[in-house]
Structure formats: C-alpha cells, structure tokens
Design a protein around this motif. Structure first.
Motif, mmCIF file in Angstrom:
data_model
loop_
_atom_site.group_PDB
_atom_site.id
_atom_site.type_symbol
_atom_site.label_atom_id
_atom_site.label_comp_id
_atom_site.label_asym_id
_atom_site.label_seq_id
_atom_site.Cartn_x
_atom_site.Cartn_y
_atom_site.Cartn_z
ATOM 1 N N ASP A 24 0.825 -1.205 0.000
ATOM 2 C CA ASP A 24 0.000 0.000 0.000
ATOM 3 C C ASP A 24 0.866 1.265 0.000
ATOM 4 O OD1 ASP A 24 -2.581 1.229 0.046
ATOM 5 O OD2 ASP A 24 -2.216 1.749 2.141
ATOM 6 N N ARG A 25 1.983 1.238 0.700
ATOM 7 C CA ARG A 25 2.870 2.409 0.734
ATOM 8 C C ARG A 25 3.507 2.682 -0.620
ATOM 9 N NH1 ARG A 25 5.518 0.477 6.042
ATOM 10 N NH2 ARG A 25 4.069 1.304 7.558
ATOM 11 N N ARG A 26 3.792 1.632 -1.377
ATOM 12 C CA ARG A 26 4.427 1.796 -2.685
ATOM 13 C C ARG A 26 3.440 2.191 -3.770
ATOM 14 N NH1 ARG A 26 7.221 -2.971 -1.110
ATOM 15 N NH2 ARG A 26 5.788 -4.195 -2.346
ATOM 16 N N ARG A 27 2.152 2.040 -3.499
ATOM 17 C CA ARG A 27 1.118 2.347 -4.486
ATOM 18 C C ARG A 27 1.070 3.854 -4.753
ATOM 19 N NH1 ARG A 27 -4.335 -0.401 -3.190
ATOM 20 N NH2 ARG A 27 -3.463 -2.077 -4.393
ATOM 21 N N ASP A 28 0.717 4.209 -5.957
ATOM 22 C CA ASP A 28 0.567 5.608 -6.359
ATOM 23 C C ASP A 28 -0.447 6.293 -5.438
ATOM 24 O OD1 ASP A 28 0.389 7.992 -7.726
ATOM 25 O OD2 ASP A 28 -0.727 7.162 -9.421
ATOM 26 N N PRO A 29 -0.144 7.492 -4.924
ATOM 27 C CA PRO A 29 -1.068 8.169 -4.003
ATOM 28 C C PRO A 29 -2.452 8.427 -4.592
ATOM 29 C CG PRO A 29 1.048 9.301 -4.050
ATOM 30 C CD PRO A 29 1.103 8.225 -5.085
ATOM 31 N N VAL A 30 -2.536 8.658 -5.891
ATOM 32 C CA VAL A 30 -3.843 8.886 -6.524
ATOM 33 C C VAL A 30 -4.680 7.606 -6.454
ATOM 34 C CG1 VAL A 30 -4.999 9.428 -8.699
ATOM 35 C CG2 VAL A 30 -2.923 10.669 -8.034
ATOM 36 N N GLY A 77 -5.126 3.752 -12.517
ATOM 37 C CA GLY A 77 -5.446 5.101 -12.081
ATOM 38 C C GLY A 77 -6.464 5.823 -12.926
ATOM 39 N N ASP A 78 -6.945 5.205 -14.009
ATOM 40 C CA ASP A 78 -7.962 5.833 -14.857
ATOM 41 C C ASP A 78 -9.305 5.789 -14.122
ATOM 42 O OD1 ASP A 78 -9.578 6.763 -16.886
ATOM 43 O OD2 ASP A 78 -9.540 4.883 -18.023
ATOM 44 N N PRO A 79 -9.838 6.954 -13.701
ATOM 45 C CA PRO A 79 -11.078 6.952 -12.916
ATOM 46 C C PRO A 79 -12.267 6.349 -13.650
ATOM 47 C CG PRO A 79 -10.124 9.168 -13.013
ATOM 48 C CD PRO A 79 -9.309 8.291 -13.903
ATOM 49 N N GLU A 80 -12.335 6.549 -14.950
ATOM 50 C CA GLU A 80 -13.460 5.996 -15.711
ATOM 51 C C GLU A 80 -13.457 4.473 -15.648
ATOM 52 O OE1 GLU A 80 -14.987 6.127 -20.270
ATOM 53 O OE2 GLU A 80 -14.216 7.999 -19.401
ATOM 54 N N ARG A 81 -12.304 3.863 -15.839
ATOM 55 C CA ARG A 81 -12.199 2.410 -15.778
ATOM 56 C C ARG A 81 -12.317 1.907 -14.334
ATOM 57 N NH1 ARG A 81 -7.110 -0.215 -18.483
ATOM 58 N NH2 ARG A 81 -7.277 1.696 -19.677
ATOM 59 N N PHE A 82 -11.854 2.705 -13.382
ATOM 60 C CA PHE A 82 -11.925 2.325 -11.964
ATOM 61 C C PHE A 82 -13.370 2.145 -11.518
ATOM 62 C CE2 PHE A 82 -12.131 3.212 -7.424
ATOM 63 C CZ PHE A 82 -11.116 2.411 -6.924
ATOM 64 N N TRP A 83 -14.253 3.056 -11.920
ATOM 65 C CA TRP A 83 -15.639 3.025 -11.459
ATOM 66 C C TRP A 83 -16.553 2.194 -12.351
ATOM 67 C CZ3 TRP A 83 -15.911 4.084 -6.696
ATOM 68 C CH2 TRP A 83 -15.089 5.047 -6.125
ATOM 69 N N ASP A 84 -16.077 1.648 -13.464
ATOM 70 C CA ASP A 84 -16.900 0.850 -14.370
ATOM 71 C C ASP A 84 -17.136 -0.536 -13.769
ATOM 72 O OD1 ASP A 84 -18.246 -0.247 -16.502
ATOM 73 O OD2 ASP A 84 -16.414 -0.624 -17.665
ATOM 74 N N GLN A 85 -18.339 -0.768 -13.257
ATOM 75 C CA GLN A 85 -18.640 -2.033 -12.582
ATOM 76 C C GLN A 85 -18.678 -3.221 -13.531
ATOM 77 O OE1 GLN A 85 -21.858 -2.052 -9.827
ATOM 78 N NE2 GLN A 85 -21.157 -0.209 -8.788
#
Length: 93
Positions: A24-30, A77-85
C-alpha cells in the motif's frame, strides 16, 4: 498461568499484514486515494452484496463467499475504468 513460547519466524519473513502495508505504501497516491474513498467503500460493499460468491471458485464448481472486488482489466489510475462495474469481479482471498 503458563507462558506461550515465542513463535519462530525465519529471518526476513514477514506476515501478510506487513506485506500488505508495504504494498500500500508503494502504491501511487492517486490510486491509494481512490481505494480509501467513501464512495469506493460503499460501492464495494454493494457490489459484494449483489455478488456474494467468488467468480473464480464458481468456475471450479465451488461455493466460496467473496470478500474482494477485483478489476478484471487493470485501471492504472484511470477513474473511468476504476468506477466501471462491468470490469469488476468478486473474488475470495
């Protein structure tokens, strides 16, 4: 009261909690912010309520409760793909 003997762990071996914390620490902050958002926690809970069984175990004719929501196609990190159920699947640990 007898004392429990110490647990032996080989040098350098870490338990799952420590490994998860390091990942989790190495993951991109976004990306980390997306997974910690109230919206994600609510969407994840609803998705697991609608899909209570692990998709991978069902393919193997096993019934295992799901506890993880996986992005089938990595969102990177693409928000559109992140929220696509449509790109989510329920998995067990």
């Amino acid at each position: 009261m007898p004392l429990r003997p110490p647990i032996h762990r080989p040098v350098g071996r870490r338990d799952k909690r420590e490994r998860d914390r390091d990942t989790d620490r190495r993951r991109d902050p976004v990306i980390r912010a997306l997974y910690r958002s109230a919206r994600w926690l609510a969407e994840r809970r609803l998705f697991l309520a609608r899909h209570p069984l692990c998709a991978e175990c069902q393919r193997r004719d096993r019934l295992t409760p799901a506890n993880t929501v996986d992005h089938v196609v990595p969102h990177r990190g693409d928000p559109e793909r992140f929220w696509d159920q449509d790109g989510w699947q329920p998995l067990c640990a």
